[in-house]
Design an enzyme around this catalytic site. Structure first.
Site, PDB file in Angstrom:
ATOM      1  CG  HIS A  74      31.990 -19.685  13.367  1.00  0.00           C
ATOM      2  ND1 HIS A  74      30.669 -19.324  13.225  1.00  0.00           N
ATOM      3  CD2 HIS A  74      32.494 -18.878  14.318  1.00  0.00           C
ATOM      4  CE1 HIS A  74      30.393 -18.323  14.055  1.00  0.00           C
ATOM      5  NE2 HIS A  74      31.495 -18.039  14.728  1.00  0.00           N
ATOM      6  CE1 TYR A 203      22.667 -20.426   6.229  1.00  0.00           C
ATOM      7  CE2 TYR A 203      24.200 -21.304   7.854  1.00  0.00           C
ATOM      8  CZ  TYR A 203      23.940 -20.491   6.770  1.00  0.00           C
ATOM      9  OH  TYR A 203      24.955 -19.741   6.225  1.00  0.00           O
ATOM     10  N   PRO A 295      21.880 -14.906  -0.427  1.00  0.00           N
ATOM     11  CG  PRO A 295      20.877 -13.561   1.198  1.00  0.00           C
ATOM     12  CD  PRO A 295      20.751 -13.976  -0.233  1.00  0.00           C
ATOM     13  CE  LYS A 299      29.859 -20.804  -0.351  1.00  0.00           C
ATOM     14  NZ  LYS A 299      31.067 -21.152   0.397  1.00  0.00           N
ATOM     15  CE1 TYR A 387      27.328 -21.914   5.203  1.00  0.00           C
ATOM     16  CE2 TYR A 387      29.352 -21.816   6.501  1.00  0.00           C
ATOM     17  CZ  TYR A 387      28.070 -21.361   6.239  1.00  0.00           C
ATOM     18  OH  TYR A 387      27.527 -20.348   6.995  1.00  0.00           O
TER      19      TYR A 387
END
Length: 393
Positions: A74, A203, A295, A299, A387
């Protein structure tokens, strides 16, 4: 039965298996003890978003062939709020770094296969495991197998046995300082036989609570909605979950969520936890034994891999040069990264979730934060850098 090795490892999760693999490549012997069966650890479904550094390490150390074939790379993620989607270009903001969807249990399978192919010792279904004498030169791990007690003598012990494991509680009172935060919400998650409705993770911030659209494969979708920590799953039939997901994830009236058979359903608690230091004598803690992150930032597995990379390098330096400096600084080195990851995971969680005591001011502040993150290159880059993964050390 008494036997000996150089490094005794408790726990065959990502931390323990990766450490054993790295030590093997450095010519260091280890024995790995796992309370569960091989089938259990290879089938236990966990999150599976890998940072760029984790992917690189798996490939560089020879356990990335299936990952390269089956992993879903991604280049961005999407933040949705106010009924609109906003893409964060991870690759463009980080010089080409990506994240990869590859389930944790697949990583476990790859590492177990590699260790067994190399003649590595993994003792599954080890009962009554206990760590002893780690304040002395020769620590020991005692365990029961086939009804008989065994003792493993070693130079060092790696406690990779998770938050509920035996290693951390064995450290005497007063040695460790615990930092803990329990969040006032949880995630209700499902695994569904449905094609992902988006090519990238979504998200979503919504008045009714957070939602996440993820995936495990081109045919399996992973989805979550924010819920109460004591939520009763019986009150959430599949149809209600799908309707709530559609409502929270929708971006425009024409966006439709792909549905399918729900093959798994459960509640995930949300907490942040860190223990300092991450070592005591010859006992070193790694992964969930030392820290837990919510979560939202994806990570947990990546932080475990970062820990054992530091520990493997320190052990290699000791066995090659007799140098204990890196071992002595193991905790300090890891905790610098751990706290940065905790900060990011807390920030993502706080920005995207509704809190029970929210007032209109807090809601407006969250929306302003999301607006800033998605319109400022500097803010987007900060999110992207964290990220895809901070430097391993």
């Amino acid at each position: 039965m008494n036997h000996r090795t150089q490094v005794g490892i408790v726990g065959a999760g990502p931390a323990g298996l990766m450490l054993s693999h790295l030590l093997h490549l450095a010519g260091i012997e280890s024995v790995l003890l796992e309370a569960r069966s091989r089938q259990y650890v290879e089938e236990r479904v966990r999150a599976g978003l890998l940072e760029q550094g984790t992917v690189n390490l798996l490939i560089e150390t020879g356990v990335g062939e299936r990952l390269k074939r089956l992993g879903l790379t991604h280049h961005g993620i999407e933040l949705r709020f106010g009924g609109r989607g906003h893409r964060i270009d991870l690759s463009g903001l980080t010089g080409g770094s990506t994240v990869t969807i590859y389930a944790q249990h697949e990583v476990i399978k790859d590492l177990i296969a590699a260790r067994l192919a190399a003649g590595g010792q993994i003792i599954f279904e080890a009962g009554d495991v206990g760590v002893h004498d780690f304040d002395r030169p020769t620590p020991k791990i005692r365990y029961r197998i086939d009804g008989n007690m065994n003792e493993l003598s070693c130079d060092f012990i790696a406690g990779c046995d998770g938050f509920h494991g035996v290693c951390r509680p064995t450290i005497p009172a007063g040695v460790l300082t615990m930092y803990d935060r329990i969040y006032p919400f949880a995630w209700l998650g499902i695994l569904a036989e449905a094609r992902p409705s988006s090519a990238e993770l979504i998200y979503a911030y919504h008045d009714r609570g957070f939602a996440l659209h993820s995936m495990r494969s081109p045919e399996i979708t992973r989805l979550y909605i924010q819920c109460a920590p004591d939520e009763d799953l019986a009150q959430w039939p599949d149809e209600r979950i799908w309707e709530e997901l559609q409502l929270r994830l929708a971006a425009g009236k024409d966006w439709k969520l792909n549905r399918g058979a729900v093959i798994q359903k459960g509640i995930t608690e949300m907490r942040s936890f860190v223990v300092e230091p991450m070592q005591s004598g010859t006992l070193f803690l790694a992964g969930d034994a030392a820290h837990i992150v919510p979560p939202t930032g994806a990570k947990g597995l990546n932080l475990a891999v970062a820990d054992v990379r530091v520990l493997a390098r320190a052990l290699t330096d000791y066995y090659s040069n007799g140098n204990r400096e890196l071992l002595s600084s193991y905790s300090e080195t890891c905790l610098r990264r751990v706290w940065k990851v905790q900060r990011f995971s807390w920030w993502m969680t706080s920005m995207l979730h509704r809190f029970a005591d929210d007032n209109p001011f807090d809601q407006r502040r969250q929306l302003a934060e999301l607006d800033y993150v998605t319109t400022s290159r500097a803010a987007s880059q900060t999110l992207a850098e964290n990220y895809v993964g901070l430097p391993m050390e």
